[in-house]
Design a protein around this motif. Sequence first.
Motif, short mmCIF file in Angstrom:
data_model
loop_
_atom_site.label_atom_id
_atom_site.label_comp_id
_atom_site.label_asym_id
_atom_site.label_seq_id
_atom_site.Cartn_x
_atom_site.Cartn_y
_atom_site.Cartn_z
N ALA A 209 37.96 16.03 58.53
CA ALA A 209 36.79 16.79 58.99
C ALA A 209 36.97 17.11 60.46
O ALA A 209 37.46 16.29 61.24
N THR A 210 36.58 18.31 60.84
CA THR A 210 36.70 18.71 62.25
C THR A 210 35.36 18.47 62.94
O THR A 210 34.30 18.75 62.38
N HIS A 211 35.45 17.92 64.14
CA HIS A 211 34.22 17.52 64.83
C HIS A 211 34.49 17.58 66.33
O HIS A 211 35.56 17.16 66.79
N LEU A 212 33.51 18.08 67.05
CA LEU A 212 33.72 18.16 68.50
C LEU A 212 33.78 16.77 69.13
O LEU A 212 34.35 16.61 70.22
N ALA A 213 33.21 15.79 68.42
CA ALA A 213 33.28 14.41 68.93
C ALA A 213 34.46 13.66 68.30
O ALA A 213 34.58 12.44 68.47
N GLY A 214 35.30 14.37 67.57
CA GLY A 214 36.44 13.73 66.92
C GLY A 214 37.38 13.11 67.95
O GLY A 214 37.59 13.69 69.03
N SER A 215 37.93 11.96 67.60
CA SER A 215 38.76 11.27 68.59
C SER A 215 40.25 11.52 68.36
O SER A 215 41.08 11.07 69.13
N VAL A 216 40.57 12.22 67.28
CA VAL A 216 41.98 12.38 66.94
C VAL A 216 42.43 13.83 67.20
O VAL A 216 41.79 14.78 66.73
N ASP A 217 43.53 13.97 67.93
CA ASP A 217 44.12 15.30 68.15
C ASP A 217 44.60 15.84 66.80
O ASP A 217 45.34 15.15 66.09
N MET A 232 34.85 21.83 57.58
CA MET A 232 34.40 22.49 58.80
C MET A 232 32.87 22.47 58.85
O MET A 232 32.20 22.61 57.83
N GLY A 233 32.33 22.35 60.07
CA GLY A 233 30.88 22.21 60.22
C GLY A 233 30.15 23.53 60.41
O GLY A 233 30.75 24.57 60.68
N ASN A 234 28.86 23.45 60.28
CA ASN A 234 27.97 24.60 60.46
C ASN A 234 28.10 25.19 61.88
O ASN A 234 28.30 24.45 62.85
N ALA A 247 34.65 11.15 56.23
CA ALA A 247 35.99 11.68 56.50
C ALA A 247 37.02 10.56 56.69
O ALA A 247 36.69 9.49 57.19
N ASP A 248 38.24 10.84 56.27
CA ASP A 248 39.35 9.91 56.51
C ASP A 248 39.88 10.08 57.93
O ASP A 248 40.49 9.17 58.49
N ALA A 249 39.67 11.26 58.50
CA ALA A 249 40.04 11.50 59.91
C ALA A 249 39.08 12.53 60.48
O ALA A 249 38.70 13.48 59.79
N LEU A 250 38.67 12.33 61.72
CA LEU A 250 37.83 13.32 62.42
C LEU A 250 38.71 14.01 63.45
O LEU A 250 39.08 13.41 64.47
N ALA A 251 39.05 15.24 63.18
CA ALA A 251 40.04 15.94 64.01
C ALA A 251 39.37 16.80 65.07
O ALA A 251 38.33 17.42 64.82
N ARG A 252 40.00 16.87 66.21
CA ARG A 252 39.52 17.77 67.27
C ARG A 252 40.66 18.63 67.79
O ARG A 252 41.80 18.16 67.92
N ILE A 253 40.35 19.88 68.04
CA ILE A 253 41.32 20.80 68.65
C ILE A 253 41.06 20.76 70.16
O ILE A 253 39.96 21.11 70.59
N PRO A 254 42.05 20.32 70.96
CA PRO A 254 41.81 20.24 72.41
C PRO A 254 41.49 21.62 72.98
O PRO A 254 42.07 22.62 72.56
N GLN A 255 40.57 21.68 73.90
CA GLN A 255 40.19 22.95 74.52
C GLN A 255 40.16 22.80 76.04
O GLN A 255 39.90 21.72 76.55
N THR A 256 40.38 23.91 76.73
CA THR A 256 40.03 23.98 78.15
C THR A 256 39.10 25.16 78.30
O THR A 256 38.77 25.83 77.33
N ALA A 265 35.46 30.39 62.36
CA ALA A 265 36.59 30.98 61.64
C ALA A 265 37.90 30.77 62.41
O ALA A 265 38.96 30.52 61.80
N VAL A 266 37.81 30.85 63.73
CA VAL A 266 39.02 30.62 64.55
C VAL A 266 39.47 29.18 64.40
O VAL A 266 40.66 28.90 64.19
N ALA A 267 38.50 28.23 64.49
CA ALA A 267 38.86 26.81 64.36
C ALA A 267 39.47 26.55 62.97
O ALA A 267 40.44 25.80 62.85
N THR A 268 38.92 27.19 61.94
CA THR A 268 39.46 27.00 60.59
C THR A 268 40.90 27.51 60.52
O THR A 268 41.77 26.88 59.91
N GLY A 269 41.14 28.66 61.17
CA GLY A 269 42.48 29.22 61.16
C GLY A 269 43.49 28.31 61.87
O GLY A 269 44.58 28.04 61.35
N VAL A 270 43.09 27.82 63.04
CA VAL A 270 43.98 26.92 63.79
C VAL A 270 44.31 25.69 62.93
O VAL A 270 45.46 25.27 62.79
#
Length: 286
Positions: A209-217, A232-234, A247-256, A265-270
Amino acid sequence: MNDDFRNDGARRVGQVKEITSLANPIVKDIKALAQKKARDETKTFMAEGLKLVIDALDLGWTIRTLVYSKAAKGKPLVEKVAARTVASGGLVLEVSEKVMSAITRRDNPQMVAGIFDQRWKALKDVRPVGSETWVALDRVRDPGNLGTIIRTADAAGASGVMLVGDCTDPFSLETVRATMGSLFAVPLVRTSAGDFLKWKGSCGARLVATHLAGSVDYRTIDYRSKPVILMMGNEQSGLPDDLAGAADALARIPQTGRADSLNLAVATGVMLFEVRRHLLALDGSR
Ligand code: SAM
């Protein structure tokens, strides 16, 4: 609603009609498909464009009505698709450009549109195996996002898209347009969050599951040893605690930068192209 779209076997079979009046009841019924209520009642939807209609027929979708504008009359591919529609018991309508514009709600409409039966896959029939990836969307609200995600899921070789909770309708005109034809190639499932969680418990796949508070890259997760359900979340509120907690893993995409989050949709694509990176090659093999 006119009988032509009903699922009760009462539709007229094999007819070719010429229509120029916006007041024609069949035209009114097709225009009504812009409303979800009419799509739900008839379990049909409209897709525009000759290529899309041909692809849909090739993939085994049931066409109820083919509509083409007078300008398309006599074109070999249009004639062929009309013959296929008639052969499968559908109705063929030759309409004026004014009628085509009204049906498609466009000033410069496509010359061909098809009304198809909707198709849903039951959650109980989804048993992910091997390197399969499914996308699960929690309460996706934006039709353009959903269409883009279905298109991207198709391109990345995902096995299907699950709509969890109260989602926007994948068969709306806007979503169908945004899928660019991928709607016909990507199985769709709809389910409640409760049923999804029950199913997840025994499906044998890894829920990422993707989450902005996810601790895993997201680049450090094992996507190879099990099938993956990418959740993916609302757009507004992100994932609720019950789904994130399963979730078995909470994933986060690093951002600046200044933005708090990526567009859904962009996050889903990445994510999708990372999950399936080891399976994709430039020669199209999956
Ligand atoms: N305000 C929401 C929140 O706090 O979660 C933002 C939701 S974001 C627009 C929609 C979804 O996109 C998120 O629930 C997540 O699934 C995904 N997403 C967006 N940016 C992400 C990121 N940097 N890492 C992981 N997922 C992200």
